[in-house]
Design a protein around this motif. Structure first.
Motif, mmCIF file in Angstrom:
data_model
loop_
_atom_site.group_PDB
_atom_site.id
_atom_site.type_symbol
_atom_site.label_atom_id
_atom_site.label_comp_id
_atom_site.label_asym_id
_atom_site.label_seq_id
_atom_site.Cartn_x
_atom_site.Cartn_y
_atom_site.Cartn_z
ATOM 1 N N GLN A 18 -86.194 -29.369 -60.501
ATOM 2 C CA GLN A 18 -86.032 -30.351 -61.562
ATOM 3 C C GLN A 18 -84.860 -31.260 -61.219
ATOM 4 O O GLN A 18 -83.843 -30.808 -60.676
ATOM 5 C CB GLN A 18 -85.757 -29.627 -62.886
ATOM 6 C CG GLN A 18 -85.460 -30.531 -64.061
ATOM 7 C CD GLN A 18 -85.121 -29.729 -65.308
ATOM 8 O OE1 GLN A 18 -85.633 -28.638 -65.520
ATOM 9 N NE2 GLN A 18 -84.238 -30.263 -66.135
ATOM 10 N N ASN A 74 -88.781 -23.111 -70.029
ATOM 11 C CA ASN A 74 -88.283 -24.166 -69.135
ATOM 12 C C ASN A 74 -87.643 -25.306 -69.907
ATOM 13 O O ASN A 74 -86.696 -25.938 -69.428
ATOM 14 C CB ASN A 74 -89.414 -24.692 -68.256
ATOM 15 C CG ASN A 74 -89.824 -23.693 -67.188
ATOM 16 O OD1 ASN A 74 -89.037 -22.849 -66.782
ATOM 17 N ND2 ASN A 74 -91.066 -23.776 -66.742
ATOM 18 N N GLY A 78 -84.031 -26.046 -69.095
ATOM 19 C CA GLY A 78 -83.762 -27.363 -68.515
ATOM 20 C C GLY A 78 -82.711 -28.139 -69.285
ATOM 21 O O GLY A 78 -81.844 -28.789 -68.690
ATOM 22 N N HIS A 176 -85.339 -36.825 -58.529
ATOM 23 C CA HIS A 176 -86.672 -36.244 -58.687
ATOM 24 C C HIS A 176 -87.445 -36.357 -57.371
ATOM 25 O O HIS A 176 -88.101 -35.404 -56.926
ATOM 26 C CB HIS A 176 -87.422 -36.970 -59.813
ATOM 27 C CG HIS A 176 -88.692 -36.301 -60.234
ATOM 28 N ND1 HIS A 176 -89.632 -36.937 -61.020
ATOM 29 C CD2 HIS A 176 -89.198 -35.072 -59.972
ATOM 30 C CE1 HIS A 176 -90.641 -36.125 -61.228
ATOM 31 N NE2 HIS A 176 -90.407 -34.974 -60.603
ATOM 32 N N CYS A 207 -96.029 -31.137 -59.803
ATOM 33 C CA CYS A 207 -94.963 -31.784 -60.583
ATOM 34 C C CYS A 207 -95.286 -31.762 -62.075
ATOM 35 O O CYS A 207 -96.442 -31.739 -62.486
ATOM 36 C CB CYS A 207 -94.801 -33.219 -60.098
ATOM 37 S SG CYS A 207 -93.689 -34.217 -61.109
#
Length: 322
Positions: A18, A74, A78, A176, A207
């Protein structure tokens, strides 16, 4: 030999990542690592052993359950690491302890509002706009949701296109791209050097952007059944059209999206196993197209952070600062 190759491929597919604020996060089944470039241009490196919820509790690792559990895990995970990366990259902007508490509340509120706006833009608004095409959501649920799904994908494309011009977003998308390039180089069994990573593709079929596209695609298939379900009730059919739409949209968000996300996760996981299949390649192609806007070609300093993070998770924390 075949089993060894399959085991190697499964292990490769276990890594993901990420983009962060001035850095990159990489994850493995056994832990996560992130590298952030500090204001003095040096690298801050952290590695933490971590076992996912699906590994700790068997129920959350079951097919179709693991997608929802992983998404929630996540998301929280994240947010935490992104906030941490901001503190490292821009320490001068970190407020006093008292202000931190208020900014933490503001951050949570911001994420809640962002989620609400996302649901409004990508779920509710397309549903209302579809009415302009003279389609009735009770009589033509499949056609109605097909048009709404196309509008949803168009909105997402416009959204990515517009934010890709923002300066801060450009850097985030660059990291990214660095994350994708590094994973692609590793899965191609190349040495993790800046040169090798630079020459790798910035597009990757696993992705999150591709996941979002699959979600939009599955909504076209799943959402009509909510219309069909409510059509069985007289109270619903006699309600005002706007009330009907509010009920349908609420059911899509509260019930439909978790179902769609779980199916989409399984399809994304399946596509990774059969990535050489021509049909699978065609299936993931639109997701790769969207990545042209959610990633940018990174500079070497961005690639360096991605390589550092991946090497730490591969080597279980070797060379980490913490």
């Amino acid at each position: 030999m075949r089993n060894e190759k399959n085991d190697k491929k499964e292990m490769n597919l276990a890594y993901g990542g990420q983009a962060l604020i001035e850095g990159v996060l990489m994850r493995s089944p056994e832990g996560y690592a992130f590298t952030v470039r500090k204001p003095d241009k040096t690298l801050h490196k952290e590695y933490h052993a971590y076992v996912s919820l699906g590994k700790r509790m068997r129920f959350f690792g079951l097919p179709f359950i693991r997608g929802i559990a992983g998404f929630c895990e996540n998301l929280c995970f994240g947010m935490k690491i992104i906030n941490r990366s901001a503190e490292i990259a821009f320490p001068e902007e970190v407020a006093s302890e008292e202000k931190k508490e208020s900014s933490a509340f503001a951050m949570i509120l911001t994420y809640v509002l962002a989620f609400g706006l996302a649901m409004l833009l990508f779920v509710a608004t397309p549903y209302f706009i579809t009415s302009l095409f003279k389609l009735d959501h009770t009589q033509n649920p499949f056609a109605y949701n097909l048009v709404a799904g196309i509008i949803r994908m168009f909105f997402f494309f416009i959204y990515l296109f517009l934010i890709s011009f923002m300066e801060d977003t450009k850097r985030l998308f660059g990291y990214h791209g660095a994350e994708h390039k590094t994973i692609n180089a590793y899965e191609a069994e190349k040495e993790l050097s800046i040169e090798n990573v630079r020459s790798s593709s910035r597009l990757h079929p696993r992705c999150g952007t591709s996941f979002i596209f699959i979600v939009f695609l599955i909504t076209i298939v799943i959402f009509p059944f909510f219309n069909i379900f409510f059509n069985q009730f007289d109270w619903y059919l006699h309600a005002h059209k706007s009330i009907q739409k509010v009920i349908i949209i609420a059911s899509h968000i509260l019930i439909g999206m978790p179902i769609v996300s779980s199916i989409s996760y399984e399809l994304l996981k399946l596509s990774a196993k059969y990535e050489k299949n021509p049909i699978v390649k065609l299936f993931v192609l639109p997701g790769l197209f969207f990545q042209l806007f959610s990633t940018r070609e990174p500079d070497d300093s961005m690639i360096e952070t991605a390589i550092s993070s991946l090497q730490m998770v591969i080597n279980k924390g070797e060379n980490a600062d913490e």
